[in-house]
Design a protein around this motif. Sequence first.
Motif, PDB file in Angstrom:
ATOM      1  N   ASP A 127      68.349  41.205  21.731  1.00 12.96           N
ATOM      2  CA  ASP A 127      68.243  42.187  20.759  1.00 12.96           C
ATOM      3  C   ASP A 127      68.674  41.763  19.391  1.00 12.96           C
ATOM      4  O   ASP A 127      68.282  42.186  18.276  1.00 12.96           O
ATOM      5  CB  ASP A 127      69.273  43.287  21.156  1.00 12.96           C
ATOM      6  N   ALA A 128      69.772  40.818  19.631  1.00 14.10           N
ATOM      7  CA  ALA A 128      69.990  40.002  18.050  1.00 14.10           C
ATOM      8  C   ALA A 128      68.957  39.340  17.453  1.00 14.10           C
ATOM      9  O   ALA A 128      68.770  39.435  16.370  1.00 14.10           O
ATOM     10  CB  ALA A 128      71.163  39.179  18.207  1.00 14.10           C
TER      11      ALA A 128
ATOM     12  N   PHE B  19      65.703  39.980  17.806  1.00 14.53           N
ATOM     13  CA  PHE B  19      64.692  40.913  17.260  1.00 14.53           C
ATOM     14  C   PHE B  19      65.290  41.568  16.029  1.00 14.53           C
ATOM     15  O   PHE B  19      64.411  41.775  15.217  1.00 14.53           O
ATOM     16  CB  PHE B  19      64.318  41.885  18.433  1.00 14.53           C
ATOM     17  N   ARG B  20      66.526  41.979  16.177  1.00 14.77           N
ATOM     18  CA  ARG B  20      66.916  42.672  14.961  1.00 14.77           C
ATOM     19  C   ARG B  20      67.320  42.062  13.770  1.00 14.77           C
ATOM     20  O   ARG B  20      67.026  42.322  12.671  1.00 14.77           O
ATOM     21  CB  ARG B  20      68.440  43.318  15.641  1.00 14.77           C
ATOM     22  N   GLU B  21      67.677  40.727  13.995  1.00 18.22           N
ATOM     23  CA  GLU B  21      67.947  40.042  12.626  1.00 18.22           C
ATOM     24  C   GLU B  21      66.779  38.908  12.157  1.00 18.22           C
ATOM     25  O   GLU B  21      67.186  38.350  11.443  1.00 18.22           O
ATOM     26  CB  GLU B  21      69.254  38.975  13.141  1.00 18.22           C
TER      27      GLU B  21
END
Length: 400
Positions: free
Chosen positions: A319-320, A322-324
């Motif tokens: 998740d990190a 893809f998010r960042e």
Amino acid sequence: MTVLALEPVGGIAGDMLLAALLHLGAPSAALEEGLELLGEASDAVDLRGTRVVAAPAEVNGVRGLRVEVRVPAEVSRRQPQHRPWRTIRELLARARLTEKARDLALAAFARLAEAEARIYGVPTDEVEFHEVGSVDSIVDVVGSALLVAALSPARIVCLPPPSGSGTVQSAHGPLPVPAPAVVELLRGRPMRPSGPGERTTPTGAALVAAWTEPVDALPELAVEAIGYGAGTKRWEDAPNLLRALLGAPVRGQPGGGAGWVLEANLDDLSPQLVAAALEAVIAAGAADAWIAPVIMKKGRPGHLLGAIVPEAARPAVEDALFRETSTLGVRAYRVERNVLEREIVELETRYGTVRIKLGRRGGQVMNVAPEFDDCRRLAQERGVGIKEVLAAAVAAWRAR
């Protein structure tokens, strides 16, 4: 955190997943109540008197369950043999199911509708479900969604399903195995070679594609429950079983044991954001992370952002990433990591107190590393080089 792992030993179909989840211990009350609510939602799908009957089954000495959807004869005669996707979508939208169960069922049918739209060249809303539009297939999908929602695993993973071979009869006539819908649904995911016959059905492929992450091997789990769903056919090369395992990820020594390497190539992200992404990955639970320069296609300079991640932290680290970052995909492969036992001691030097990190193996000290931040602070305070404080700290350890 729990993980549901699916192992299509002999294949996967909607009824096999339903059976495996019931055998695993998913509450049958959730299934019965949910199907009753589904039947109240629309006259387009008549579920009056429809029951899911689970019976013990034994395949090659392994005990499991086999399920059958029983529709009363008078109701079955009135049922259409196929239904449009929009009818099923409206049915699920109206049904008073839990949000999680509704979302799971909609996701599976939507994946199948998109696959068939690509195969037959029609708009998605005009897709007609044939075998999958029958009452028993609807019950298989919605019933499995109800049971998964009741179990509420944090992750669902699935090993490569068997491809099968040969041909199978359908409403369109004979089709190759694996069926076109199966191949389309599992595009980009591995299938493993197997003996002849339809091992993975379109319904099974839709459930795999919509609900699960692909894995090459079973994750390290403290297994809490095991279920076997039996198919109706018999294969010579494998028992026709779907195995479901529910358990908690194994948490070994921090930073050690089995885990994952996650990587992403970045060629359109500013260095400041790459550095921020590295910090986010570590904050999400990575045991280690790094940035390396790489040359991308067309000769563009870029960065490789990689991380070593314990099993339990993989979803958060992905998740990190893809998010960042701007990446559209994250590579993952298994890795084993051996680490030394760690201990922190404080020693006095002529410049002040320095923490020393010790690495032990079998009780023997293998590595001695002064804490760099301590040495830098003391060097600034005393007006000496950092290397002088580092050397003094190592000498203090040796003199101990």
